[in-house]
Write a protein that holds these residues in place. Structure first.
Motif, PDB file in Angstrom:
ATOM      1  N   ASP A  95       9.171   4.197   0.769  1.00 55.83           N
ATOM      2  CA  ASP A  95       7.924   4.598   1.427  1.00 55.83           C
ATOM      3  C   ASP A  95       6.773   3.665   1.059  1.00 55.83           C
ATOM      4  OD1 ASP A  95       9.223   6.674   2.622  1.00 55.83           O
ATOM      5  OD2 ASP A  95       8.699   8.108   1.042  1.00 55.83           O
ATOM      6  N   GLU A 145       4.375   0.244   2.388  1.00 55.99           N
ATOM      7  CA  GLU A 145       3.932  -0.552   3.521  1.00 55.99           C
ATOM      8  C   GLU A 145       3.394  -1.885   2.986  1.00 55.99           C
ATOM      9  OE1 GLU A 145       0.471  -0.550   6.956  1.00 55.99           O
ATOM     10  OE2 GLU A 145       0.741   1.161   5.597  1.00 55.99           O
ATOM     11  N   ARG A 150       0.849  -1.190   0.000  1.00 54.56           N
ATOM     12  CA  ARG A 150       0.000   0.000   0.000  1.00 54.56           C
ATOM     13  C   ARG A 150       0.884   1.239   0.000  1.00 54.56           C
ATOM     14  NH1 ARG A 150      -5.181   0.524   1.309  1.00 54.56           N
ATOM     15  NH2 ARG A 150      -5.206  -1.502   2.372  1.00 54.56           N
ATOM     16  N   ASP A 151       0.630   2.108  -0.938  1.00 55.41           N
ATOM     17  CA  ASP A 151       1.363   3.363  -1.016  1.00 55.41           C
ATOM     18  C   ASP A 151       0.893   4.266   0.124  1.00 55.41           C
ATOM     19  OD1 ASP A 151       2.427   5.886  -1.652  1.00 55.41           O
ATOM     20  OD2 ASP A 151       2.461   5.385  -3.781  1.00 55.41           O
ATOM     21  N   PRO A 152       1.812   4.720   1.029  1.00 53.42           N
ATOM     22  CA  PRO A 152       1.384   5.548   2.172  1.00 53.42           C
ATOM     23  C   PRO A 152       0.843   6.912   1.763  1.00 53.42           C
ATOM     24  CG  PRO A 152       3.777   5.456   2.028  1.00 53.42           C
ATOM     25  CD  PRO A 152       3.266   4.474   1.027  1.00 53.42           C
ATOM     26  N   GLU A 153       1.190   7.410   0.595  1.00 52.27           N
ATOM     27  CA  GLU A 153       0.716   8.734   0.175  1.00 52.27           C
ATOM     28  C   GLU A 153      -0.672   8.665  -0.448  1.00 52.27           C
ATOM     29  OE1 GLU A 153       3.603  10.454  -2.344  1.00 52.27           O
ATOM     30  OE2 GLU A 153       5.177  10.573  -0.793  1.00 52.27           O
ATOM     31  N   THR A 154      -0.859   7.724  -1.360  1.00 51.24           N
ATOM     32  CA  THR A 154      -2.140   7.638  -2.063  1.00 51.24           C
ATOM     33  C   THR A 154      -3.096   6.631  -1.437  1.00 51.24           C
ATOM     34  OG1 THR A 154      -1.283   5.959  -3.588  1.00 51.24           O
ATOM     35  CG2 THR A 154      -0.993   8.273  -4.214  1.00 51.24           C
ATOM     36  N   GLY A 155      -2.558   5.700  -0.659  1.00 51.32           N
ATOM     37  CA  GLY A 155      -3.396   4.670  -0.065  1.00 51.32           C
ATOM     38  C   GLY A 155      -3.795   3.573  -1.023  1.00 51.32           C
ATOM     39  N   GLU A 156      -3.324   3.633  -2.229  1.00 51.23           N
ATOM     40  CA  GLU A 156      -3.661   2.621  -3.221  1.00 51.23           C
ATOM     41  C   GLU A 156      -2.718   1.430  -3.104  1.00 51.23           C
ATOM     42  OE1 GLU A 156      -3.450   4.452  -6.989  1.00 51.23           O
ATOM     43  OE2 GLU A 156      -5.195   5.767  -6.683  1.00 51.23           O
TER      44      GLU A 156
END
Length: 225
Positions: A216, A218, A126-132
């Protein structure tokens, strides 16, 4: 009517036709295909011939007939049409054997250079910035094999890298003359080969490091979670 006359009754006599067919020629397309497929795969004639349904001596006899016909033609004699199929078979046999050798050389070359994908893992993070969720693929590559490279060099350039060449290497001592030194036969060749393989290994390691780098991210799910 004379009793000595043959009683034909108007029908011509015909010899009964046998149900047995003539012997099929050994050199036919089906036999040749099975034989050449086996030869192309690297199977020796002693085993490839029985796989095709003929004796090894039969295959060698076909090749000898082609060689004999070639010598006759080179000597200026007229070509015999009955021998032409064996000449064409000899050419296809030689081509199949060469193709098999080329395939094996390519396999050894791949092992020497490495880079083949040994294992592949797919992970979802999961990308921490976009949540995608982002799908990432990790691959393990084969390392270069110096043993395969040494074997290939010994086969392709035996005069330089073969065992016989290593045994012939001689060094000149300070006092003059020539002194055979068996242990020094691998010196320069092995050093050059080791340097080349080390450079290839470093290049692959750098590529793997770039592909495996995650910034970055997760881990959400995957085989290790």
């Amino acid at each position: 009517m004379s009793l000595e006359a043959p009683l034909t009754w108007g029908f011509a006599y015909r010899r009964p036709v046998s149900s047995r067919r003539g012997r099929r020629p050994a050199l036919d397309p089906e036999v040749e295909k099975r034989l050449l497929d086996a030869v192309r795969a690297g199977v020796p004639v002693s085993d490839a011939a029985p796989m095709a349904g003929v004796h090894p001596s039969t295959v060698y006899r076909w090749l000898e007939r082609a060689e004999e016909e070639q010598r006759r033609r080179e000597a200026g004699h007229r070509a015999r049409a009955v021998e032409q199929p064996f000449c064409e078979f000899r050419d296809r046999f030689t081509r199949a054997r060469s193709e098999g050798k080329a395939q094996l050389v390519l396999l050894v070359r791949k092992a020497a250079t490495g880079g083949q994908v040994l294992r592949e893992r797919v992970r979802t993070v999961r990308d921490p910035e976009t949540g995608e969720r982002v799908v990432q693929t990790e691959r393990d590559f084969a390392q270069p094999d110096w043993r395969a490279a040494q074997f290939l060099l010994a086969c392709l350039a035996p005069e330089t890298f073969g065992r016989a060449a290593q045994a012939r290497i001689e060094v000149a001592p300070a006092g003059g003359g020539e002194l055979p030194v068996e242990a020094s036969g691998r010196g320069d060749a092995v050093d050059r080969l080791a340097a080349r393989l080390s450079k290839i290994r470093e290049d692959f390691a750098a590529e793997l490091a770039e592909e495996a780098e995650v910034v970055d991210a997760e881990l959400v799910d995957g085989p290790d979670t």
